[in-house]
Design an enzyme around this catalytic site. Structure first.
Site, mmCIF file in Angstrom:
data_model
loop_
_atom_site.group_PDB
_atom_site.id
_atom_site.type_symbol
_atom_site.label_atom_id
_atom_site.label_comp_id
_atom_site.label_asym_id
_atom_site.label_seq_id
_atom_site.Cartn_x
_atom_site.Cartn_y
_atom_site.Cartn_z
ATOM 1 N N SER A 197 0.844 -1.188 0.000
ATOM 2 C CA SER A 197 0.000 0.000 0.000
ATOM 3 C C SER A 197 0.890 1.253 0.000
ATOM 4 O O SER A 197 1.853 1.297 -0.754
ATOM 5 C CB SER A 197 -0.955 -0.039 1.200
ATOM 6 O OG SER A 197 -1.946 0.928 1.017
ATOM 7 N N ASP A 206 -8.456 -4.732 -6.287
ATOM 8 C CA ASP A 206 -8.064 -3.652 -5.385
ATOM 9 C C ASP A 206 -8.209 -2.302 -6.088
ATOM 10 O O ASP A 206 -7.537 -2.048 -7.084
ATOM 11 C CB ASP A 206 -6.599 -3.875 -4.977
ATOM 12 C CG ASP A 206 -6.059 -2.727 -4.149
ATOM 13 O OD1 ASP A 206 -6.861 -1.947 -3.603
ATOM 14 O OD2 ASP A 206 -4.821 -2.620 -4.055
ATOM 15 N N HIS A 247 -6.074 -5.864 -2.129
ATOM 16 C CA HIS A 247 -4.958 -5.029 -1.707
ATOM 17 C C HIS A 247 -3.885 -5.855 -0.991
ATOM 18 O O HIS A 247 -4.171 -6.499 0.014
ATOM 19 C CB HIS A 247 -5.544 -3.997 -0.738
ATOM 20 C CG HIS A 247 -4.744 -2.749 -0.575
ATOM 21 N ND1 HIS A 247 -4.355 -1.964 -1.631
ATOM 22 C CD2 HIS A 247 -4.293 -2.127 0.538
ATOM 23 C CE1 HIS A 247 -3.699 -0.903 -1.168
ATOM 24 N NE2 HIS A 247 -3.647 -0.980 0.147
#
Ligand SMILES: *[C@@H]1O[C@H](CO)[C@@H](O)[C@H](O)[C@H]1NC(C)=O
Ligand SMILES: *[C@@H]1O[C@H](CO)[C@@H](O)[C@H](O)[C@H]1NC(C)=O
Ligand SMILES: *[C@@H]1O[C@H](CO)[C@@H](O)[C@H](O)[C@H]1NC(C)=O
Ligand SMILES: CC(=O)N[C@H]1CO[C@H](CO)[C@@H](O)[C@@H]1O
Length: 496
Positions: free
Chosen positions: A183, A439, A464
């Site tokens: 991320s 995602d 994700h």
């Protein structure tokens, strides 16, 4: 330090058992600007006793300001290591912490792709907490003036100092360092390799949004696509339900119906557009969190909080589309341990004025990244600008003060892309960039290889950072293949 993180760890401890909570509480929002209470990357579940190689909390004195040589102040930055796989001459892997408090689970869990790679290559592993998050506080408080040292550039400079410091402390001279992250920290891993190629030999940046954007309309477009691809009836049911809400909001009877159906903490106030936007952001957030994490092998996301489970509820026959939307909301309320859905905008702004990881992450959105998940697009079920980008941008001034404005937000985000060159200008080598198509963040990742030693890996049907967690028996073949590919690329860097 962060009660919500502890709460998630508690949940992750109950692998496969998603039990009803004993006590219920009010949660401010589904996810604050895309960041759920546990941070953007759920922590892995560590099984069994800790290996003696796993360290407790360690601290290093890092510079407060890397870009002002007259400022010699330092702060205590937290890190962890694990030398259970290390043997002399092996490489060093560094997991970069993101926008939340860290703990030693990333270095302790031997079932993850990066720790399996550590075992295969006799690597030493470190995890460094990001400045301003968790225990790595730079300033005595988080007044806006004191947050000026919170930036990705300062965080990357912390890493550039950390590497020589650990090399000397642990006698790692000559070792190849590889950074990892997921991320926001996936973007940091990618940027660390680009900015410090002489210190960092290679990097794996999972689901890293390397493109900053103020109006991130792509996010909800992906959420809509995810539901439609899984089951067109699911996306259609949501769209039909949402289409009824504007009309219901115009009458007191309709508002009462929504108040009860969504179990709101406050009555809907049609004269308060901020509260209405907050309401929409909460009920849309139910779908965002599942699109973002559903299927990640991290606690309840692995098998329970998934797109198929959501769509099963959203398409229950015998109910209206809106009743199914209420049921999805109830399901997420159970997950969040909520007694009601808090849509009070003033309370939310006051909450954001208090120190904590949410305040820091939103500060980074205002000063560096934007990432505002607006409904300003006709290509999503949530269209109609019920949550417009301006609603997000104006919060920057409301939370941090008048030094933030629409103009400063747009120019700061442009400056971020100028500095890092965005997703299309990214051009480092020895870099692996996995992204899952489910995602919503993949839209801002590096998807096309800029050179023959950069490896974007698009993972069909995963969420994700899914590639970062341990294998699960229900992983799609695309995810298993991606993990194998990541391992073979990284292993190839250490072939003698
Ligand atoms: C904010 O700035 C952007 C970019 O300059 C502009 O397109 C937008 O209209 C502005 N919004 C407001 C509310 O001033
Ligand atoms: C990346 O760098 C290489 C070598 O300098 C260059 O040939 C290539 O065109 C660059 N690619 C991009 C997308 O900038
Ligand atoms: C991705 O997965 C979906 C759903 O399983 C499938 O319909 C689609 O063909 C896949 N796409 C690719 C490029 O493999
Ligand atoms: C959907 C998408 O962008 N796919 C790209 C994934 O990355 C490879 C390179 O590794 C490209 O060839 C694909 O076009």
């Amino acid at each position: 330090m962060n009660g919500r993180v502890g709460l998630l760890l508690l949940f992750l401890g109950l692998v496969g058992v998603f039990s009803a909570p004993a006590t219920k509480k009010v949660q401010r929002k589904r996810a604050i600007h895309g960041r759920p209470w546990f941070g953007l990357t759920p922590k892995p579940t560590v099984k069994g006793p800790l290996n003696p190689g796993v360290s407790g909390d360690q601290y290093i004195a890092s510079k407060v300001d890397h870009f002002d040589s007259s400022n010699t102040n330092t702060y205590q930055q937290r890190y962890w290591y694990n030398d259970q796989w290390y043997s002399a001459g092996g490489p060093v892997f560094l997991m970069i912490g993101g926008e939340s408090a860290e703990d030693n689970s990333w270095v302790a869990d031997g079932d993850l792709v990066w720790t399996k790679l550590a075992a295969e290559n006799n690597a030493m592993v470190f995890l460094i907490e990001h400045r301003y998050y968790g225990a790595s506080q730079v300033t005595p408080d988080q007044s806006t003036a004191n947050m000026k040292y919170l930036s990705s550039r300062q965080a990357l400079a912390d890493i550039a100092d950390f590497i020589p410091a650990m090399t000397s402390k642990f006698n790692l001279q000559g070792a190849k360092w590889v950074t990892f992250g997921g991320s926001y920290s996936g973007a940091l891993a990618a940027w660390s390799r680009m900015l410090y190629p002489n210190l960092i030999y290679g990097a794996v940046g999972s689901s890293g949004p390397v493109q900053a954007v103020v109006d991130f309309v792509g996010y909800l477009e992906v959420v809509t696509n995810d539901l439609n691809i899984y089951d067109m009836a699911c996306g259609n049911s949501l769209k039909n339900a949402l289409a009824q809400i504007p009309q219901l909001l115009t009458t007191s009877q309709g508002r009462q119906q929504l108040f009860k159906g969504f179990q709101l903490c406050q009555q809907l106030d049609p004269t308060n557009p901020d509260q209405i936007a907050n309401f929409y952001s909460s009920i849309i957030g139910n779908y965002m969190i599942i699109a973002q994490y559903g299927g990640d092998n991290a606690g309840p996301f692995g098998t329970q909080m998934t797109i198929p489970a959501l769509c099963k509820i959203q398409t229950t026959s015998g109910n209206t589309d809106l009743q199914n939307m209420y049921a999805v909301n109830q399901w997420i309320m159970n997950f969040y341990q909520e007694s009601c859905v808090d849509i009070d905008f003033t309370d939310y702004i006051n909450y954001m004025k208090q120190a904590g990881d949410d305040r820091c992450w939103v500060y980074q959105t205002c000063s560096e990244f934007g990432f505002y998940q607006s409904t300003d697009t006709p290509n999503a079920a949530f269209y109609g600008s019920v949550v417009p980008v301006d609603w997000y941008v104006k919060q920057c001034a409301m939370i941090y003060g008048s030094q933030f404005s629409n103009t400063t937000v747009y120019s700061s985000i442009a400056s971020t892309n100028g500095f890092y060159h965005g997703q299309n200008g990214y051009n480092a080598t020895r870099i692996v960039l996995p992204n899952g198509t489910n995602d919503p963040w993949h839209v801002l990742g590096v998807l096309n290889a800029p050179n023959s030693q950069a490896y974007p890996i698009i993972i069909n049907g995963t969420a994700h950072c899914a590639d970062m967690y341990g294998d699960s028996s229900i992983d799609p073949a695309s995810l298993t293949a991606a993990r194998t590919q990541i391992r073979s690329i990284v292993n190839s860097w250490f072939k003698s």
